[in-house]
Motif scaffolding. Structure first.
Motif, PDB file in Angstrom:
ATOM      1  N   ARG A  35      46.256  25.783  34.094  1.00  0.00           N
ATOM      2  CA  ARG A  35      45.298  26.861  34.363  1.00  0.00           C
ATOM      3  C   ARG A  35      44.119  26.343  35.179  1.00  0.00           C
ATOM      4  NH1 ARG A  35      49.218  28.876  33.271  1.00  0.00           N
ATOM      5  NH2 ARG A  35      49.678  30.475  31.756  1.00  0.00           N
ATOM      6  N   LYS A  66      42.936  27.631  38.850  1.00  0.00           N
ATOM      7  CA  LYS A  66      41.551  28.006  39.157  1.00  0.00           C
ATOM      8  C   LYS A  66      41.063  27.272  40.407  1.00  0.00           C
ATOM      9  CE  LYS A  66      37.009  28.290  37.002  1.00  0.00           C
ATOM     10  NZ  LYS A  66      36.229  28.084  35.793  1.00  0.00           N
ATOM     11  N   LYS A  94      37.742  38.701  39.281  1.00  0.00           N
ATOM     12  CA  LYS A  94      38.623  39.181  38.217  1.00  0.00           C
ATOM     13  C   LYS A  94      39.596  38.087  37.792  1.00  0.00           C
ATOM     14  CE  LYS A  94      41.252  43.336  37.144  1.00  0.00           C
ATOM     15  NZ  LYS A  94      41.807  44.573  37.692  1.00  0.00           N
ATOM     16  N   GLU A  95      40.162  37.407  38.775  1.00  0.00           N
ATOM     17  CA  GLU A  95      41.114  36.336  38.494  1.00  0.00           C
ATOM     18  C   GLU A  95      40.422  35.140  37.833  1.00  0.00           C
ATOM     19  OE1 GLU A  95      45.006  34.790  38.504  1.00  0.00           O
ATOM     20  OE2 GLU A  95      44.241  36.799  38.873  1.00  0.00           O
ATOM     21  N   GLN A 133      37.790  35.226  35.862  1.00  0.00           N
ATOM     22  CA  GLN A 133      37.528  35.593  34.469  1.00  0.00           C
ATOM     23  C   GLN A 133      38.793  35.470  33.629  1.00  0.00           C
ATOM     24  OE1 GLN A 133      35.793  39.516  34.649  1.00  0.00           O
ATOM     25  NE2 GLN A 133      33.717  38.714  34.782  1.00  0.00           N
ATOM     26  N   ARG A 134      39.917  35.897  34.183  1.00  0.00           N
ATOM     27  CA  ARG A 134      41.188  35.809  33.462  1.00  0.00           C
ATOM     28  C   ARG A 134      41.545  34.349  33.189  1.00  0.00           C
ATOM     29  NH1 ARG A 134      46.324  34.630  34.150  1.00  0.00           N
ATOM     30  NH2 ARG A 134      46.104  34.138  36.355  1.00  0.00           N
ATOM     31  N   LEU A 135      41.384  33.500  34.206  1.00  0.00           N
ATOM     32  CA  LEU A 135      41.706  32.085  34.033  1.00  0.00           C
ATOM     33  C   LEU A 135      40.768  31.405  33.043  1.00  0.00           C
ATOM     34  CD1 LEU A 135      42.561  31.118  37.707  1.00  0.00           C
ATOM     35  CD2 LEU A 135      44.132  31.183  35.776  1.00  0.00           C
ATOM     36  N   LYS A 184      39.241  32.778  30.499  1.00  0.00           N
ATOM     37  CA  LYS A 184      39.631  33.237  29.161  1.00  0.00           C
ATOM     38  C   LYS A 184      40.882  32.500  28.702  1.00  0.00           C
ATOM     39  CE  LYS A 184      40.640  37.471  26.564  1.00  0.00           C
ATOM     40  NZ  LYS A 184      41.868  37.063  25.932  1.00  0.00           N
ATOM     41  N   SER A 185      41.814  32.337  29.613  1.00  0.00           N
ATOM     42  CA  SER A 185      43.058  31.647  29.305  1.00  0.00           C
ATOM     43  C   SER A 185      42.801  30.180  28.942  1.00  0.00           C
ATOM     44  CB  SER A 185      43.985  31.741  30.518  1.00  0.00           C
ATOM     45  OG  SER A 185      45.195  31.114  30.268  1.00  0.00           O
TER      46      SER A 185
END
Length: 146
Positions: free
Chosen positions: A29, A33, A66-67, A69-71, A73-74
Motif C-alpha cells: 500500500r 501511495k 480520494k485515492e 485517503q483510501r490508501l 485508511k488501508s
C-alpha cells in the motif's frame, strides 16, 4: 515424571506468517501511495508547461485526494492488524516463563508457578462538594444620627 512447559511451535509459526503477510500488505500500500504521488507530480509538471488545462488538473487533484485517503485508511488498518498479531505473539511467548525446579537428594523440588503479586489499591475517596445556597442580601440599615 516432571514435565516442562513446551511452546506450541506450529501456532507460533502460523502467527509469524500472519505478521509477515500484514507487513508485506502495508508495504504494498505504501508503494501504491508513492506511485500515486509520483503520477500526480507528473500531472503538475504537465500543467506547469501548459500541456493540460486547470480544469483537468482539478479533476486530477480530486481523484488523487480520494485515492490518498483510501490508501491511508488501508495502511492504518494493516498497522492495526499487525499490532494485534504482535500482541498475540507476545502473550504466547510471555506464557513460556520457566518454572523453577531443583534437583535434591530426595528428588526434584519445585514446579510451583509464582503468581505476580497484585497490588490492592484502596478506592479513591470521593470528595463531597458542599454547595452554599445563594445568600440573599439583606438591605443594610442606616444608623440614625442623633
Amino acid at each position: 515424571m516432571v514435565q516442562t512447559r513446551k511452546m506450541n511451535e506450529s501456532f507460533f509459526v502460523k502467527m509469524q506468517k500472519e505478521l509477515t503477510t500484514a507487513g508485506e500488505w502495508i508495504r504494498s500500500r505504501q508503494d501504491e501511495k508513492q506511485a500515486l504521488l509520483d503520477e500526480f507530480d507528473q500531472e503538475c509538471k504537465r500543467f506547469f508547461f501548459g500541456k493540460i488545462s486547470q480544469r483537468a488538473l482539478m479533476a486530477s487533484v480530486k481523484k488523487a485526494n480520494k485515492e490518498l485517503q483510501r490508501l491511508d485508511k488501508s495502511i492504518r488498518d494493516g498497522i492495526k492488524r499487525a499490532r494485534s498479531v504482535s500482541d498475540r505473539e507476545m502473550k504466547l511467548v510471555s506464557a513460556q516463563a520457566p518454572i523453577g525446579y531443583r534437583a535434591t537428594i530426595s528428588g526434584i523440588v519445585g514446579g510451583k508457578v509464582k503468581k505476580k503479586k497484585t497490588v490492592k489499591r484502596k478506592p479513591a475517596k470521593k470528595k463531597t462538594v458542599k454547595r452554599k445556597a445563594p445568600s440573599k442580601k439583606k438591605p443594610v440599615k442606616k444608623k440614625k444620627k442623633k
